[in-house]
Design a protein around this motif. Structure first.
Motif, PDB file in Angstrom:
ATOM      1  N   UNK A  56      16.947  13.561 -25.008  1.00 46.76           N
ATOM      2  CA  UNK A  56      17.056  13.417 -26.463  1.00 46.76           C
ATOM      3  C   UNK A  56      17.676  12.053 -26.742  1.00 46.76           C
ATOM      4  N   UNK A  57      16.945  11.166 -27.368  1.00 50.44           N
ATOM      5  CA  UNK A  57      17.358   9.773 -27.524  1.00 50.44           C
ATOM      6  C   UNK A  57      17.756   9.501 -28.973  1.00 50.44           C
ATOM      7  N   UNK A  58      18.938   8.930 -29.143  1.00 51.26           N
ATOM      8  CA  UNK A  58      19.450   8.589 -30.466  1.00 51.26           C
ATOM      9  C   UNK A  58      19.482   7.062 -30.587  1.00 51.26           C
ATOM     10  N   UNK A  59      18.765   6.544 -31.573  1.00 47.32           N
ATOM     11  CA  UNK A  59      18.759   5.116 -31.878  1.00 47.32           C
ATOM     12  C   UNK A  59      19.448   4.898 -33.222  1.00 47.32           C
ATOM     13  N   UNK A  60      20.178   3.796 -33.355  1.00 48.53           N
ATOM     14  CA  UNK A  60      20.743   3.461 -34.663  1.00 48.53           C
ATOM     15  C   UNK A  60      20.935   1.957 -34.763  1.00 48.53           C
ATOM     16  N   UNK A  61      20.960   1.475 -36.001  1.00 45.93           N
ATOM     17  CA  UNK A  61      21.172   0.054 -36.261  1.00 45.93           C
ATOM     18  C   UNK A  61      22.650  -0.192 -36.546  1.00 45.93           C
ATOM     19  N   UNK A  62      23.227  -1.142 -35.831  1.00 48.11           N
ATOM     20  CA  UNK A  62      24.606  -1.526 -36.108  1.00 48.11           C
ATOM     21  C   UNK A  62      24.718  -2.072 -37.527  1.00 48.11           C
ATOM     22  N   UNK A  63      25.913  -1.984 -38.098  1.00 48.99           N
ATOM     23  CA  UNK A  63      26.133  -2.542 -39.427  1.00 48.99           C
ATOM     24  C   UNK A  63      25.684  -4.018 -39.456  1.00 48.99           C
ATOM     25  N   UNK A  64      24.995  -4.367 -40.541  1.00 52.66           N
ATOM     26  CA  UNK A  64      24.526  -5.737 -40.702  1.00 52.66           C
ATOM     27  C   UNK A  64      23.215  -6.030 -40.013  1.00 52.66           C
ATOM     28  N   UNK A  65      22.646  -5.045 -39.332  1.00 53.80           N
ATOM     29  CA  UNK A  65      21.395  -5.226 -38.606  1.00 53.80           C
ATOM     30  C   UNK A  65      20.405  -4.135 -38.985  1.00 53.80           C
ATOM     31  N   UNK A  66      19.119  -4.406 -38.726  1.00 45.93           N
ATOM     32  CA  UNK A  66      18.101  -3.413 -39.015  1.00 45.93           C
ATOM     33  C   UNK A  66      18.158  -2.961 -40.453  1.00 45.93           C
ATOM     34  N   UNK A  67      18.125  -1.651 -40.664  1.00 44.75           N
ATOM     35  CA  UNK A  67      18.165  -1.102 -42.015  1.00 44.75           C
ATOM     36  C   UNK A  67      19.521  -0.494 -42.380  1.00 44.75           C
ATOM     37  N   UNK A  68      20.519  -0.688 -41.517  1.00 43.67           N
ATOM     38  CA  UNK A  68      21.867  -0.248 -41.878  1.00 43.67           C
ATOM     39  C   UNK A  68      22.471  -1.199 -42.903  1.00 43.67           C
ATOM     40  N   UNK A  69      23.457  -0.701 -43.634  1.00 40.81           N
ATOM     41  CA  UNK A  69      24.134  -1.542 -44.621  1.00 40.81           C
ATOM     42  C   UNK A  69      24.972  -2.623 -43.946  1.00 40.81           C
ATOM     43  N   UNK A  70      25.389  -3.577 -44.757  1.00 41.65           N
ATOM     44  CA  UNK A  70      26.230  -4.688 -44.285  1.00 41.65           C
ATOM     45  C   UNK A  70      27.553  -4.643 -45.042  1.00 41.65           C
ATOM     46  N   UNK A  71      28.459  -3.757 -44.656  1.00 39.68           N
ATOM     47  CA  UNK A  71      29.706  -3.613 -45.412  1.00 39.68           C
ATOM     48  C   UNK A  71      30.578  -4.867 -45.317  1.00 39.68           C
ATOM     49  N   UNK A  72      31.396  -5.114 -46.325  1.00 34.43           N
ATOM     50  CA  UNK A  72      32.278  -6.288 -46.320  1.00 34.43           C
ATOM     51  C   UNK A  72      33.504  -6.041 -45.452  1.00 34.43           C
ATOM     52  N   UNK A  73      33.285  -5.951 -44.148  1.00 32.67           N
ATOM     53  CA  UNK A  73      34.342  -5.627 -43.195  1.00 32.67           C
ATOM     54  C   UNK A  73      34.480  -6.752 -42.174  1.00 32.67           C
ATOM     55  N   UNK A  74      35.513  -6.661 -41.352  1.00 33.38           N
ATOM     56  CA  UNK A  74      35.640  -7.517 -40.180  1.00 33.38           C
ATOM     57  C   UNK A  74      34.794  -6.909 -39.064  1.00 33.38           C
ATOM     58  N   UNK A  75      33.844  -7.670 -38.543  1.00 34.50           N
ATOM     59  CA  UNK A  75      32.891  -7.140 -37.574  1.00 34.50           C
ATOM     60  C   UNK A  75      33.448  -7.285 -36.158  1.00 34.50           C
ATOM     61  N   UNK A  76      34.372  -6.384 -35.818  1.00 37.47           N
ATOM     62  CA  UNK A  76      34.987  -6.385 -34.501  1.00 37.47           C
ATOM     63  C   UNK A  76      34.580  -5.117 -33.751  1.00 37.47           C
TER      64      UNK A  76
END
Length: 292
Positions: A56-76
């Motif tokens: 069972x394979x789970x794929x996801x887009x990191x924040x700021x990439x793909x179709x995920x949102x780009x929250x105004x956060x520190x990307x650490x």
């Protein structure tokens, strides 16, 4: 929760994560974490092989990439590890094998450090997170771009045009030793141009990640991997993005029980350049028995 093949979202507006689940509900879970710029479909070849084998394979887009949102956060690393853990919780997954590619490998190591009970096995592909050799031009670029005050002005003024110019001149040649002329490669090229020119927040997420993510400072996280956790490491011998010499030597010391494969005639995106070899290694590793 029933497996899906279509894209879904979870999270509050502004912090939504795009994800998809593939394969049967009863299969062992494999969570895939992609790299700095290329989104989750970079794992499509691996996904097909693992699903066919019953995983069972789970794929996801990191924040700021793909179709995920780009929250105004520190990307650490804390941001991305938190995103991965929330996704596992959302899907009611207690434990998973994690495959991390490039930046995703560094996130995977940090995930294992802070949440070891969530890890079944680990696969690192061309992973960031440890010191590696940089060409003088890359070192100068990094110094210029990420120096306080100077760096933000340089990136905001020239970053977008410089990234587009390089992409349109060299394509993905810095990532690939031998770019396969297939549909997925063209999809990656088109996605990268779209992200640079149109995706809201991509450039900020990229710059923030380069500034605040410990791309070469996670050796303690790798050293913390329990001996009871099986580890597979795969690298392209001609990787120019994360040259293998120093990190592979470090991994042999930090994670002495890891199985390491350096694949000739392949660059950074070895999972696309040599899919038959990489998929075979991963499948054999995941199907091998563990010693308790």
């Amino acid at each position: 929760m029933a497996a899906t093949h279509s894209e879904e979202f979870f999270g509050e507006p502004g912090h939504r994560t795009s994800y998809s689940v593939h394969g049967s509900d009863g299969g062992k879970v494999v969570l895939c974490i992609h790299g700095l710029t290329q989104p989750s479909f970079v794992f499509d070849y691996i996904k097909e092989v693992l699903v066919a084998a019953g995983f069972r394979v789970v794929l996801f887009d990191l924040y700021g990439r793909g179709n995920s949102d780009s929250p105004p956060e520190t990307y650490d690393d804390a941001l991305f590890v938190g995103q991965a853990v929330r996704l596992l919780d959302h899907l009611h997954i207690a434990k998973a094998t994690v495959i991390g590619f490039s930046l995703g490998g560094a996130i995977t190591a940090s995930l294992c450090l802070h949440h070891p009970s969530r890890i079944e096995r680990l696969v690192f592909i061309g992973t960031a997170g440890m010191p590696f050799d940089m060409r003088w031009s890359a070192w100068l670029y990094s110094w210029l771009m990420y120096t306080p005050l100077i760096g933000p002005w340089v990136f905001n003024t020239y970053g977008k045009d410089a990234m587009l110019s390089r992409l349109r001149t060299y394509g993905l040649s810095n990532d690939f030793k031998n770019l396969p002329p297939d549909e997925l490669s063209h999809k990656l090229l088109h996605y990268t141009e779209w992200a640079i020119t149109e995706k809201d927040g991509f450039l900020n997420a990229f710059y923030s990640t380069m500034c605040y993510f410990p791309l070469q400072k996670l050796s303690p996280a790798f050293a913390s991997i329990p001996k009871s956790t099986p580890v597979l490491v795969i690298w392209g011998a001609q990787d120019q993005t994360v040259p293998p010499q120093k990190p592979v030597a470090a991994l042999r010391t930090l994670v002495p029980h890891a199985t390491v494969h350096v694949i000739e005639d392949a660059g950074h995106t070895v999972l696309l350049e040599k899919p038959d070899i990489v998929n075979g290694l991963i499948l054999s590793f995941l199907q091998s028995p563990t010693s308790d």
